[in-house]
Design an enzyme around this catalytic site. Structure first.
Site, PDB file in Angstrom:
ATOM      1  N   ASP A 188       0.711  -1.146   0.021  1.00 46.60           N
ATOM      2  CA  ASP A 188      -0.134  -0.042  -0.010  1.00 46.60           C
ATOM      3  C   ASP A 188       1.139   1.238   0.181  1.00 46.60           C
ATOM      4  OD1 ASP A 188      -2.330   2.010   0.897  1.00 46.60           O
ATOM      5  OD2 ASP A 188      -3.382   0.223   1.166  1.00 46.60           O
TER       6      ASP A 188
ATOM      7  N   ASP B  85       3.457   1.646  -4.570  1.00 44.72           N
ATOM      8  CA  ASP B  85       2.396   2.282  -5.342  1.00 44.72           C
ATOM      9  C   ASP B  85       2.046   1.570  -6.649  1.00 44.72           C
ATOM     10  OD1 ASP B  85       1.260   4.162  -7.467  1.00 44.72           O
ATOM     11  OD2 ASP B  85       2.500   5.692  -6.606  1.00 44.72           O
TER      12      ASP B  85
ATOM     13  N   TYR C 128     -13.693   5.635 -13.642  1.00 40.45           N
ATOM     14  CA  TYR C 128     -14.004   4.787 -12.783  1.00 40.45           C
ATOM     15  C   TYR C 128     -14.632   3.564 -13.466  1.00 40.45           C
ATOM     16  CZ  TYR C 128     -14.731   2.314  -8.320  1.00 40.45           C
ATOM     17  OH  TYR C 128     -14.748   1.652  -7.425  1.00 40.45           O
TER      18      TYR C 128
ATOM     19  N   THR D 224     -11.242   7.841  -0.714  1.00 46.55           N
ATOM     20  CA  THR D 224     -11.391   8.927  -1.780  1.00 46.55           C
ATOM     21  C   THR D 224     -12.523   9.102  -2.472  1.00 46.55           C
ATOM     22  OG1 THR D 224     -10.708   7.018  -3.194  1.00 46.55           O
ATOM     23  CG2 THR D 224      -8.902   8.541  -2.749  1.00 46.55           C
TER      24      THR D 224
HETATM   25  P1  NAD Z   1     -10.364   2.060   0.699  1.00 48.08           P
HETATM   26  O1  NAD Z   1     -10.122   3.469   0.197  1.00 48.08           O
HETATM   27  O2  NAD Z   1     -10.519   1.803   1.835  1.00 48.08           O
HETATM   28  O3  NAD Z   1      -8.979   1.114   0.301  1.00 48.08           O
HETATM   29  C1  NAD Z   1      -8.289   1.264  -0.842  1.00 48.08           C
HETATM   30  C2  NAD Z   1      -6.707   0.918  -0.644  1.00 48.08           C
HETATM   31  O4  NAD Z   1      -5.956   1.335  -1.723  1.00 48.08           O
HETATM   32  C3  NAD Z   1      -6.475   2.275   0.555  1.00 48.08           C
HETATM   33  O5  NAD Z   1      -5.446   1.588   1.495  1.00 48.08           O
HETATM   34  C4  NAD Z   1      -5.338   3.092  -0.422  1.00 48.08           C
HETATM   35  O6  NAD Z   1      -4.313   3.558   0.082  1.00 48.08           O
HETATM   36  C5  NAD Z   1      -4.710   2.038  -1.253  1.00 48.08           C
HETATM   37  N1  NAD Z   1      -4.127   2.778  -2.884  1.00 48.08           N
HETATM   38  C6  NAD Z   1      -4.836   3.683  -3.244  1.00 48.08           C
HETATM   39  N2  NAD Z   1      -4.080   3.918  -4.481  1.00 48.08           N
HETATM   40  C7  NAD Z   1      -2.903   3.231  -4.307  1.00 48.08           C
HETATM   41  C8  NAD Z   1      -1.674   3.059  -4.807  1.00 48.08           C
HETATM   42  N3  NAD Z   1      -1.571   4.000  -6.208  1.00 48.08           N
HETATM   43  N4  NAD Z   1      -0.872   1.993  -4.877  1.00 48.08           N
HETATM   44  C9  NAD Z   1      -1.126   1.198  -3.710  1.00 48.08           C
HETATM   45  N5  NAD Z   1      -2.148   1.267  -3.006  1.00 48.08           N
HETATM   46  C10 NAD Z   1      -3.208   2.400  -3.150  1.00 48.08           C
HETATM   47  O7  NAD Z   1     -11.338   1.540  -0.547  1.00 48.08           O
HETATM   48  P2  NAD Z   1     -12.056  -0.119  -0.581  1.00 48.08           P
HETATM   49  O8  NAD Z   1     -13.600   0.334  -0.243  1.00 48.08           O
HETATM   50  O9  NAD Z   1     -11.433  -0.914   0.707  1.00 48.08           O
HETATM   51  O10 NAD Z   1     -11.793  -0.482  -2.162  1.00 48.08           O
HETATM   52  C11 NAD Z   1     -11.194  -1.386  -2.174  1.00 48.08           C
HETATM   53  C12 NAD Z   1     -11.339  -1.846  -3.684  1.00 48.08           C
HETATM   54  O11 NAD Z   1     -12.795  -2.156  -3.857  1.00 48.08           O
HETATM   55  C13 NAD Z   1     -10.846  -0.613  -4.847  1.00 48.08           C
HETATM   56  O12 NAD Z   1     -10.513  -1.413  -5.887  1.00 48.08           O
HETATM   57  C14 NAD Z   1     -12.234   0.034  -4.980  1.00 48.08           C
HETATM   58  O13 NAD Z   1     -12.300   0.625  -6.356  1.00 48.08           O
HETATM   59  C15 NAD Z   1     -13.154  -1.346  -5.104  1.00 48.08           C
HETATM   60  N6  NAD Z   1     -14.918  -1.062  -4.619  1.00 48.08           N
HETATM   61  C16 NAD Z   1     -15.148  -0.318  -3.723  1.00 48.08           C
HETATM   62  C17 NAD Z   1     -16.667  -0.062  -3.292  1.00 48.08           C
HETATM   63  C18 NAD Z   1     -16.898   0.660  -2.342  1.00 48.08           C
HETATM   64  O14 NAD Z   1     -17.956   0.955  -2.195  1.00 48.08           O
HETATM   65  N7  NAD Z   1     -16.111   0.951  -1.191  1.00 48.08           N
HETATM   66  C19 NAD Z   1     -17.432  -0.632  -4.444  1.00 48.08           C
HETATM   67  C20 NAD Z   1     -16.952  -1.203  -5.314  1.00 48.08           C
HETATM   68  C21 NAD Z   1     -15.619  -1.415  -5.543  1.00 48.08           C
END
Ligand code: NAD
Length: 250
Positions: free
Chosen positions: A36, A62, A155, A193
């Protein structure tokens, strides 16, 4: 234990569904590398896992950085001996932009959500071949299947790219015993985000038509990732698993 003797990388493991997945994997016997950009939070998840008796480490990653990927895969193999599982979970939201036609937003979101997943597979697959096979679980979304108002189309495009690149990987690496599947969360707790999709009024509108009538929980996602990652899914590749309370069935 459902992941005994397995080694996994979980990207975005510092937060949300990635952290839940890392914790769940460790409870099932996997050695987990959390990658992360959030160093403090990532190290904390790894430390929690260790104090609960599991095995985990953190590496700064990253996902848009090719050299970073090379180093993290190398570190994982050096530290834990091999690589069996990759969960490409790291991602950023498309709902935090005022300008829904911003070119910069397009590039940023595609970079993390689509290119990041491509790079992960690029560097994980050679190690999985050496291990005699593997399982890759790529985080797409309901947004990879349908469009939505108020969300930058990058997205949807990025998650659509994840959906089809997973099928491409499944076709290309099947004979290497590497399975590749995409997983599609529905409305979950907001991402770090998230903009509009964190707004209670907007969320209520998104949830209204969902057959199960509620948002999902991070552990419900971790359960589904665990299944696809484990040998229980040994004949499953190239699928898209919706974990969305029925969102896409309506
Ligand atoms: P979150 O924001 O809690 O976690 C995302 C993580 O990704 C964070 O720890 C962040 O630091 C890390 N990250 C972001 N950019 C990065 C990079 N360049 N390199 C390494 N790490 C990076 O979000 P979440 O809800 O746990 O989402 C996880 C996944 O599920 C994502 O791919 C998101 O698009 C997908 N998703 C989320 C939802 C929702 O409603 N939360 C719905 C559908 C899909």
């Amino acid at each position: 234990m459902r992941l005994a003797n397995k080694v996994a990388i979980v990207t975005g493991g510092a937060s949300g569904m990635g952290a839940a997945t890392a914790r769940r994997f460790a409870r099932e016997g996997a050695k987990v590398m959390i990658g992360d950009v959030l160093e403090d939070d990532g190290r904390k998840v790894a430390a929690d896992i260790a104090s609960a008796g599991g095995t985990a480490a953190f590496a700064k990653l990253d996902v848009t950085d090719e050299e970073n990927w090379k180093a993290v895969v190398e570190q994982t193999v050096r530290q834990f001996g091999k690589l069996d599982i990759l969960v490409n979970n790291a991602g950023i939201s498309g709902s935090g932009y005022q300008d829904l036609m911003s070119t910069q937003a397009w590039e940023t979101v595609m970079g993390v959500n689509a290119t990041g997943v491509f790079l992960g597979m690029k560097y994980a697959v050679p190690e999985m071949r050496k291990a005699g096979g593997g399982s890759i679980v790529n985080f797409s979304s309901i947004s990879g299947v349908v469009g939505q108002k108020g969300i930058h189309m990058a997205y949807n495009a990025s998650k659509g790219a994840v959906r089809t690149m997973s099928k491409s990987g499944a076709v290309q690496w099947g004979r290497d015993k590497i399975r590749v599947n995409s997983i599609h969360p529905g409305v979950m707790p907001p991402m770090r985000t998230s903009g509009l999709t964190a707004d209670p009024e907007f969320r209520a509108k998104m949830l209204a038509p969902v057959p199960l009538g509620r948002a999902g929980e991070v552990d419900e996602m971790a359960n589904a990732v665990l299944f696809l990652a484990s040998d229980e899914a040994s004949y499953i590749t190239g699928i898209e698993l919706y974990v969305d309370g029925g969102f896409l069935a309506v």
